[in-house]
Design an enzyme around this catalytic site. Structure first.
Site, PDB file in Angstrom:
ATOM      1  N   HIS A  42       3.048  -3.198   6.935  1.00  0.00           N
ATOM      2  CA  HIS A  42       2.001  -2.231   6.585  1.00  0.00           C
ATOM      3  C   HIS A  42       1.991  -1.063   7.559  1.00  0.00           C
ATOM      4  CE1 HIS A  42      -0.648  -4.439   3.624  1.00  0.00           C
ATOM      5  NE2 HIS A  42       0.221  -5.384   3.961  1.00  0.00           N
TER       6      HIS A  42
ATOM      7  N   GLU B 107       1.647  -4.261  11.336  1.00  0.00           N
ATOM      8  CA  GLU B 107       1.010  -2.952  11.195  1.00  0.00           C
ATOM      9  C   GLU B 107       1.724  -1.950  12.089  1.00  0.00           C
ATOM     10  OE1 GLU B 107      -1.405  -2.310   9.198  1.00  0.00           O
ATOM     11  OE2 GLU B 107      -2.545  -4.147   8.844  1.00  0.00           O
TER      12      GLU B 107
ATOM     13  N   HIS C 249       0.861  -1.190   0.000  1.00  0.00           N
ATOM     14  CA  HIS C 249       0.000   0.000   0.000  1.00  0.00           C
ATOM     15  C   HIS C 249       0.896   1.238   0.000  1.00  0.00           C
ATOM     16  CE1 HIS C 249      -3.160  -2.780   1.917  1.00  0.00           C
ATOM     17  NE2 HIS C 249      -3.389  -2.657   0.617  1.00  0.00           N
TER      18      HIS C 249
ATOM     19  N   GLU D 242       1.410   3.837   2.803  1.00  0.00           N
ATOM     20  CA  GLU D 242       1.915   3.403   4.100  1.00  0.00           C
ATOM     21  C   GLU D 242       3.440   3.520   4.153  1.00  0.00           C
ATOM     22  OE1 GLU D 242      -1.928   0.452   4.447  1.00  0.00           O
ATOM     23  OE2 GLU D 242       0.060  -0.440   4.369  1.00  0.00           O
TER      24      GLU D 242
HETATM   25 ZN   LIG Z   1      -1.777  -1.730   4.307  1.00  0.00          ZN
END
Ligand SMILES: [Zn+2]
Length: 1161
Positions: free
Chosen positions: A926, A1011, A829, A832
């Site tokens: 992420h 994350e 992504h 990010e």
């Molecule tokens: Zn992500």
């Protein structure tokens, strides 16, 4: 004692057998019981209280009633011997539906209440009715609402409605009974959701309205009727019925014109009007009758005649009326046409500073936001300014907005917005099909196809001839460079790479930037440090070389200055920004002012990607200059709104019309020490960490040139809220504003503002190049390859890191080639960027001299794809690649041409698995925009089944608990990491993410998503601080260190390592010493100021408030009543004091005090 037959009852036994009937004073008995129950008794106890109450009633009944009641009391003890379906039917009234009215006497303890209720419904003498009402009220007000709900469940509402109907029949209703009856009905009805429907069925609605009509001049009676009508309006059809019978007129006449006499009646009327206006029919009627201007006038009058804030509830009730009226378009138009917005804005602004008026400010702001006309975002199209013809697709294919809308709801791994309502969906989303959970699908391609990936395993083919040629290794004369200059270790490491020089290309910074660079004289300090300077110029050359190779859809030829010049983390941690009270309101009111005073708004476009004449920074004198046509930039359009205020619109992801979150732009032409307000007006998420202490980041070119090349957290007055724009093509969708204010330090600086610390594709390429040159090939086997070309024509970098074998002998090479693999990926992504900083930390650690790094290299081969979505990063997208698709939803069936990086990463993983080298760990890095801290998502069949409440016997499922080892280790060693935020559930909606596919199809037990917050931490040593690049890099380093736990049994540690990490290695494998937390738990702290998204909702009166009003009316001496029902008692719940003898009343009060005392202990 005689036992006359009582209605339908049959009975046995005698009163003497009734326990508890002897000797005690009745009121005391009630209190004894209610005392027991005071803390909210169980239903059974509640029933007992009612029994006791009816006992008391027996004592106060006149003789004939005693007989019947006594019989009933007796029966209550033997209730199992009979059934009773209530008295209502037998009375032959118009009620026909038996079900809601059935007063089922099935529980032995329930009959006391039945007695009270049936007494109420009989046309009896005034005194016994009053007594009954009094006892009921006494009982109901002593405990919690549970008693009232119990009574409702036993047909209490119907009994009261029946009693009302009985009492209102005839020419002159007896108000001595009616007033307490209406009061009790209001209290009970307020807790009975079905009261409106019941009242309609029992035909009690219009008689009550009639009663009001005939008693409008008697404030006390009118108020009592109004409260009852108000609770009847809980049903919209009842509200409509009242409206259709001219109820609106009757009530509106009670409140208009402004008049401060009988304020209780006025308030009751306004509240009732608000309740009536829940009906759309009534709303339209009210608008047609011109009530909107009437209500506004009233609001203004009450405001100006209320200097001591005595009438705040009335003012609030008026706002509630307006909130309901403006639920219709007509209402909103009338509100604007009548000047309501200006009036409300003025009044609200004057209220903002006054303590105690929050309850007015909130609905007033809601009202204004609701009436603010919604308008399309000023773009000709929501589609990205950039599009790319995709292989195998027509050009028009991609903008299927409806399809995209759906996929937008299907949020990402990181960004699920979890409302309460979503919890249920979330549970549904869990994969509970054991066959799906435990199946291992066949690879999506043949073994032959997988063979191409041998190319990505250079460790298998390299013959290490150079080990024989020790002289090949350079004698680094640059080592000394390390010691001077920039203190940061990663830079120091990189500086080691100053070993070979390439011919540099032309500098590629923006022309604007170059002009600015020329204007600025570099600081002398920088010049002094020749070593650092030399290293830095090398770094710049690497950046330029990398940038020159980068392909973008828009054809960027320049690199933003920070990416070109570099970033060093600022010294120290940066605390989360405090949120100023009322900041959101202040901003919203400023927005409303914009609408009300269009003449003050400049509204001049100063940057527009769609119009070439606005695309470069112009020399406008009176405004800032904006620019973002550089790698990772994504500004679409800028409007100059007011003198120091700008609206910014972000470009959608390429080939889509949405995903606005990431931003990165250049601003120049500022005046120092002036606060500039920036509004990013097309954000899409419903909430943001910007409401919880997060700040954007800023980089000043002047500061950088003065030796402080830092991205720093910046901005004040930050908040995030829903605005009145909608996307130009999707009228039904909402957009949100992120607003922040920046006060620049220098005149005519060039500054960059971004959502988070940028990390460009060119920066990655330059870093990899520096890293490659920094490693000692005798120790570190480092290979940089291209995984594949991307759609946009960039190369997706692929890195292999492991330890070089100590020699070429067979044993060493065998160990070297058979090391297990660890696969790391990041930045699928593009928005990010935190994931890239974590990856940078991992890469640098793995190449470092740290003994743990050395051990890890000897144990594993690291296969790393540091940027899975280079095209997205280059083109400044938030979520998608150039295909317009979320690449982390493609893993199940990646398309070789549309998702090449996913296709080939998966290919490599399958190849490793097919050759018996299934990775021991896979982790995809992420960023998470909704949560704090850093955490992992993993995959566990057992936990998923447990969480879903599945009845499958999980003990037969074999699942090694090892998936928790790494997160547990990280919880110990990584300050930013929080195990409590981890979860190991497998969701259907995530079935095509890297984590789930690599776990299921490749068979990697430890397959994770890591994350990282954009904001900061709420635990550990970083608690209360925003995360910086140093902490993110540290996280990457700690992640690698945690892998040591997996190889502790297989390695011969040297003593250095053991002393280093012994504490880390005694981690036991016990699987479940932490509770698994669900990602849907909302971890946000409450905002200082509630985030007002729900402009359509308004809180109506709470139960307690209504009780207080009703009780106030009960004790009102406001108006002399013909029936002279006076009350001198201030006792909170006393409805009809005149009917109770003085003696018991005194005792009653003392008991009540006793009860209260007991409550408080
Ligand atoms: Zn992500």
């Amino acid at each position: 004692m005689s036992r006359p037959p009582v209605g339908p009852f049959t009975h046995k036994g005698s009163l003497q057998k009734q326990p508890g009937a002897s000797g005690q004073p009745p009121v005391a008995l009630i209190h004894q019981t209610s005392n027991i129950l005071h803390s909210g008794g169980e239903t059974q106890e509640t029933a007992r209280a009612f029994n006791a109450a009816s006992l008391q009633l027996r004592k106060t009944q006149p003789e004939p009633r005693i007989h019947s009641l006594a019989a009933q009391m007796f029966l209550s003890g033997r209730a199992s011997h009979f059934t009773w379906s209530g008295t209502l039917k037998e009375r032959g009234n118009s009620y026909t539906g038996s079900e809601p009215l059935r007063v089922g006497m099935t529980a032995p303890g329930s009959s006391g209440l039945e007695v009270l209720l049936s007494t109420l419904q009989r046309v009896g003498d005034v005194e016994s009715t009053l007594n009954t009402l009094n006892v009921l009220d006494e009982l109901l007000s002593a405990g919690t609402d549970r008693r009232i709900h119990y009574m409702i469940s036993k047909g209490g509402s119907e009994a009261l409605l029946m009693a009302l109907q009985n009492t209102t029949q005839g020419l002159s209703p007896d108000f001595s009974v009616l007033i307490p009856l209406l009061h009790l009905l209001a209290k009970v009805g307020h807790r009975d959701r079905g009261i409106g429907v019941k009242a309609e069925k029992l035909e009690a609605v219009l008689p009550t309205l009639e009663l009001l009509r005939h008693n409008v001049k008697n404030a006390r009676r009118a108020a009592a009727c109004l409260w009852v009508l108000r609770v009847f309006c809980s049903s919209v059809s009842t509200a409509t019925l009242i409206g259709n019978n001219r109820g609106l007129d009757v009530i509106f006449r009670l409140i208009s014109p402004h008049n401060t006499q009988h304020t209780r009646r006025v308030r009751a009327a306004i509240d009732t009007l608000a309740a009536l206006l829940r009906s759309k029919v009534n709303c339209r009627a009210a608008v047609a009758k011109g009530y909107v201007s009437g209500l506004l006038k009233l609001y203004e009058d009450w405001h100006s005649h209320d200097p001591n804030l005595e009438h705040v509830p009335i003012r609030r009730a008026l706002l509630h009326c307006l909130l309901h009226v403006t639920s219709s378009q007509e209402g909103r138009s009338a509100m604007v046409a009548e000047g309501g917005m200006t009036l409300l804005l003025q009044i609200t602004q004057s209220c903002l500073a006054v303590a105690g008026l929050e309850c007015l400010v909130k609905p007033a702001v809601q009202l204004m936001r609701k009436c603010l006309p919604r308008c399309p975002i000023p773009l000709t199209s929501d589609q990205s300014a950039y599009s790319l013809l995709l292989p195998g697709r027509s050009n028009t294919h991609w903008d299927a907005d409806t399809k995209l809308d759906d996929s937008f709801e299907d949020e990402s791994e990181d960004d699920t917005e979890h409302d309460e309502a979503d919890c249920h969906d979330y549970e549904d989303d869990l994969e509970t099909d054991v066959s799906v959970l435990s199946s291992r699908p066949q690879p999506d391609r043949s073994v032959e196809e997988l063979e191409q990936y041998a190319r990505l395993c250079p460790e298998l083919h390299h013959n290490f001839r150079e080990l024989d040629l020790a002289s090949e290794v350079e004698d680094s004369s640059d080592e000394d460079l390390l010691n001077g200059g920039l203190e940061n270790s990663s830079w120091a490491k990189m500086s080691r790479s100053v070993r070979s020089r390439r011919k540099s290309q032309q500098p590629s910074a923006s022309s604007d930037l170059q002009t600015n660079l020329q204007k600025m004289t570099p600081c002398g300090e920088e010049e002094k440090d020749l070593n650092a300077h030399e290293f830095h110029s090398h770094y710049l050359r690497c950046q330029q070389e990398a940038a020159a190779q980068t392909q973008s859809v828009a054809g960027y030829s320049i690199l933003a200055f920070p990416d070109f010049w570099g970033h060093l983390p600022p010294p120290g941690l940066e605390p989360m920004a405090p949120r100023r009270p009322n900041i959101q309101r202040k901003k919203v009111l400023e927005d409303i002012q914009r609408f009300l005073c269009p003449q003050d708004v400049i509204n001049k476009v100063i940057f527009d990607l769609d119009d070439p004449s606005y695309q470069s920074p112009s020399d406008q004198q009176d405004s800032l200059r904006f620019f973002s046509k550089f790698e990772c930039g994504n500004l679409r359009k800028v409007m100059h709104i007011r003198r120091h205020e700008y609206d910014l619109i972000l470009n959608a992801d390429v080939n889509t019309s949405q995903h606005h979150q990431w931003f990165y732009f250049e601003v120049s032409g500022m005046v120092a020490n002036v606060p500039y307000r920036f509004n990013i007006i097309n954000c899409e998420k419903v909430n943001s960490q910007f409401n919880y202490g997060m700040q954007p980041v800023m980089y000043s070119v002047r500061e950088a040139l003065e030796g402080r090349p830092h991205w720093v957290r910046s901005g004040t007055e930050i908040c995030y809220y829903r605005n009145n724009f909608h996307p130009s093509c999707r009228k039904g969708s909402s957009l949100y504003t992120l607003t922040f204010t920046v006060t620049f330090k220098h005149d005519e600086d060039v500054c960059y503002l971004a959502y988070h610390y940028p990390y460009s594709y060119s920066a990655l390429q330059a870093h990899l190049q520096l890293l490659q040159r920094s490693v000692d090939p005798r120790k570190v086997f480092f290979r940089r390859q291209s995984l594949c070309p991307t759609l946009g024509g960039n190369s997706c970098p692929f890195v292999t890191i492991t330890a070089s074998p100590p020699s070429r002998n067979w044993k060493d090479l065998h160990q070297f080639r058979n090391r297990p693999c660890v696969v790391l990926t990041a930045r699928v992504h593009p928005g990010e960027s935190n994931a890239s900083w974590v990856m940078k930390g991992s890469l640098e650690f793995l190449c470092s001299d740290d003994p743990i790094a050395q051990t890890l290299r000897e144990a594993y081969v690291f296969k790393i794809v540091p940027m899975l979505n280079p095209d997205g990063v280059v083109n400044g997208t938030q979520r998608c690649s150039l295909s317009g698709e979320d690449q982390n939803r493609q893993w199940m069936k990646p398309d070789i041409s549309l998702s090449p990086t996913i296709f080939h990463t998966k290919g490599l993983l399958l190849y490793l698995s097919s050759t018996g080298r299934t990775p021991v760990v896979f982790c995809d890095f992420h960023g998470h925009s909704r949560k704090k801290n850093v955490f992992l998502y993993g995959c566990s069949v057992k936990e998923t089944l447990w969480q879903s409440g599945c009845t499958v016997d999980t003990s037969v499922l074999k699942e090694p608990p090892g998936y928790r080892m790494i997160p547990k280790m990280l919880d110990r060693i990584a300050p930013a990491f929080s195990f409590n935020s981890c979860n190991f559930l497998i969701e259907k909606s995530r079935a095509s993410t890297a984590r789930v596919v690599v776990w299921r199809e490749v068979g990697v037990l430890r397959s994770y998503t890591m994350e990282s917050t954009y904001n900061g931490c709420d635990q550990g040593i970083y608690k209360g601080f925003q995360i910086g690049t140093r902490q993110l890099e540290e996280m990457g380093q700690k992640f690698c260190q945690s892998l040591l736990i997996l190889c502790r049994n297989r390695l011969d540690y040297n003593s250095k390592i053991i002393s280093h990490v012994s504490a880390l290695l005694d981690l036991d494998d016990s699987p479940l010493d932490h509770k698994s937390h669900n990602c849907f738990e909302d971890d946000e702290p409450p905002c200082v100021e509630e985030i007002e998204y729900h402009t359509h909702r308004c809180a109506d009166l709470g139960g307690d408030e209504l009780d207080a009003e009703v009780n106030g009316n009960a004790s009102s001496t406001e108006e002399e009543d013909n029936n002279a029902l006076q009350c001198h008692s201030n006792d909170k719940f006393q409805l009809c004091p005149s009917s109770v003898q003085q003696g018991p009343r005194e005792r009653l009060s003392s008991h009540r005090r006793l009860c209260r005392n007991m409550d408080s202990t």
